[in-house]
Design a protein around this motif. Structure first.
Motif, short mmCIF file in Angstrom:
data_model
loop_
_atom_site.label_atom_id
_atom_site.label_comp_id
_atom_site.label_asym_id
_atom_site.label_seq_id
_atom_site.Cartn_x
_atom_site.Cartn_y
_atom_site.Cartn_z
N ALA A 1 17.85 -12.75 17.33
CA ALA A 1 18.29 -11.37 17.49
C ALA A 1 19.00 -11.15 18.83
CB ALA A 1 17.10 -10.42 17.37
N ALA A 2 18.66 -11.96 19.83
CA ALA A 2 19.27 -11.84 21.16
C ALA A 2 19.44 -13.24 21.76
CB ALA A 2 18.39 -10.98 22.06
N PRO A 3 20.27 -14.08 21.12
CA PRO A 3 20.35 -15.49 21.54
C PRO A 3 20.85 -15.71 22.96
CG PRO A 3 22.09 -14.98 19.97
CD PRO A 3 21.17 -13.79 20.02
N GLU A 4 21.81 -14.92 23.40
CA GLU A 4 22.32 -15.13 24.76
C GLU A 4 21.24 -14.88 25.80
OE1 GLU A 4 25.77 -13.41 27.73
OE2 GLU A 4 26.03 -13.18 25.58
N ARG A 5 20.48 -13.82 25.62
CA ARG A 5 19.39 -13.51 26.57
C ARG A 5 18.34 -14.62 26.58
NH1 ARG A 5 17.99 -7.16 25.70
NH2 ARG A 5 19.81 -6.33 26.75
N TYR A 6 17.90 -15.02 25.39
CA TYR A 6 16.87 -16.06 25.33
C TYR A 6 17.38 -17.39 25.87
CZ TYR A 6 13.23 -13.42 22.96
OH TYR A 6 12.23 -12.53 22.67
N GLU B 1 12.18 -6.53 22.53
CA GLU B 1 11.58 -7.13 21.35
C GLU B 1 10.06 -6.98 21.30
OE1 GLU B 1 14.26 -8.67 22.80
OE2 GLU B 1 15.54 -8.36 21.10
N GLU B 2 9.44 -6.55 22.37
CA GLU B 2 8.00 -6.35 22.47
C GLU B 2 7.19 -7.62 22.23
OE1 GLU B 2 6.67 -2.96 20.29
OE2 GLU B 2 8.34 -1.74 20.97
N ILE B 3 7.76 -8.78 22.50
CA ILE B 3 7.01 -10.03 22.50
C ILE B 3 7.30 -10.71 23.82
CG2 ILE B 3 7.07 -10.31 19.99
CD1 ILE B 3 9.15 -12.49 20.41
N THR C 1 7.95 -21.37 19.79
CA THR C 1 6.59 -21.67 19.35
C THR C 1 6.27 -21.24 17.93
OG1 THR C 1 5.83 -19.63 20.38
CG2 THR C 1 5.66 -21.66 21.68
N ASN C 2 6.95 -20.21 17.41
CA ASN C 2 6.62 -19.74 16.07
C ASN C 2 7.80 -18.99 15.44
OD1 ASN C 2 6.52 -16.95 16.97
ND2 ASN C 2 4.54 -17.45 17.88
N ALA C 3 7.64 -18.58 14.19
CA ALA C 3 8.73 -17.91 13.45
C ALA C 3 9.09 -16.56 14.06
CB ALA C 3 8.34 -17.75 11.99
N GLU C 4 8.11 -15.82 14.57
CA GLU C 4 8.39 -14.53 15.20
C GLU C 4 9.29 -14.73 16.42
OE1 GLU C 4 4.99 -12.55 16.89
OE2 GLU C 4 5.96 -10.61 16.73
N CYS C 5 8.99 -15.76 17.21
CA CYS C 5 9.82 -16.05 18.39
C CYS C 5 11.22 -16.51 17.96
CB CYS C 5 9.15 -17.12 19.24
SG CYS C 5 7.66 -16.55 20.07
N ARG C 6 11.30 -17.28 16.89
CA ARG C 6 12.62 -17.70 16.37
C ARG C 6 13.45 -16.49 16.00
NH1 ARG C 6 11.83 -19.99 11.12
NH2 ARG C 6 11.86 -17.80 10.62
N ASP C 7 12.84 -15.53 15.31
CA ASP C 7 13.56 -14.32 14.91
C ASP C 7 14.01 -13.51 16.12
OD1 ASP C 7 13.11 -15.13 12.32
OD2 ASP C 7 11.44 -13.73 11.98
N ALA C 8 13.15 -13.41 17.13
CA ALA C 8 13.50 -12.69 18.35
C ALA C 8 14.65 -13.40 19.08
CB ALA C 8 12.30 -12.56 19.27
N PHE C 9 14.59 -14.74 19.13
CA PHE C 9 15.65 -15.52 19.76
C PHE C 9 16.97 -15.27 19.04
CE2 PHE C 9 18.41 -18.96 20.78
CZ PHE C 9 17.99 -19.50 21.99
N ILE D 1 9.63 -25.01 16.68
CA ILE D 1 10.72 -24.71 15.76
C ILE D 1 12.04 -24.79 16.54
CG2 ILE D 1 11.73 -22.95 14.27
CD1 ILE D 1 8.86 -21.82 13.96
N PRO D 2 12.98 -25.62 16.11
CA PRO D 2 14.26 -25.70 16.82
C PRO D 2 15.17 -24.52 16.47
CG PRO D 2 14.25 -27.23 14.99
CD PRO D 2 12.89 -26.60 15.03
N VAL D 3 15.91 -24.07 17.47
CA VAL D 3 16.90 -23.01 17.30
C VAL D 3 18.19 -23.49 17.95
CG1 VAL D 3 17.47 -20.60 17.79
CG2 VAL D 3 15.10 -21.24 17.43
N GLN D 4 19.29 -23.41 17.23
CA GLN D 4 20.60 -23.83 17.75
C GLN D 4 21.35 -22.62 18.29
OE1 GLN D 4 21.79 -27.03 17.73
NE2 GLN D 4 19.88 -27.74 16.83
N TYR D 5 21.96 -22.78 19.48
CA TYR D 5 22.80 -21.73 20.04
C TYR D 5 23.86 -22.36 20.91
CZ TYR D 5 24.42 -17.70 22.68
OH TYR D 5 25.21 -16.73 23.26
N GLU D 6 25.12 -22.12 20.60
CA GLU D 6 26.28 -22.63 21.34
C GLU D 6 26.16 -24.13 21.65
OE1 GLU D 6 27.13 -20.17 24.75
OE2 GLU D 6 28.06 -18.66 23.46
N GLY D 7 25.81 -24.90 20.64
CA GLY D 7 25.75 -26.35 20.78
C GLY D 7 24.51 -26.88 21.47
#
Length: 90
Positions: A57-62, A19-21, A47-55, A35-41
């Motif tokens: 895009a690859a939620p399991e890794r993050y 993701e280059e971040i 910290t920001n919208a760019e990080c939310r989008d990266a998360f 910014i909260p992000v939900q993944y598997e409960g």
């Protein structure tokens, strides 16, 4: 523990390359300024919208990385510093 730290480093390296971040800097520790992000409960904070989008895009890794960083934090340890890739086994 050495394997655990190595795994954290590998996850960080694989996400950073894709993701280059910097995923470690994306993890927020204070829920009120993030910014909260939900993944598997589970709820993770970035910290920001760019990080939310990266998360997203690859939620399991993050999620794995954030969980590992939280575990290190609980143990009073810091995340391993990013090191240049080497072809020589350690």
């Amino acid at each position: 523990m050495k394997r655990f730290l190595s795994a954290v480093f590998l996850i960080v390296a694989s996400i950073t390359g894709a993701e280059e971040i910097d995923p470690v800097s994306c993890r927020a520790t204070a829920a009120d300024t993030s910014i909260p992000v939900q993944y598997e409960g589970n709820e993770y904070f970035v910290t920001n919208a760019e990080c939310r989008d990266a998360f997203l895009a690859a939620p399991e890794r993050y999620a794995q990385l954030f969980d590992a960083l939280a575990e290190l934090e609980t143990e009073g340890r810091e995340a391993p510093a990013e090191q240049p890739a080497s072809l020589v086994p350690s």
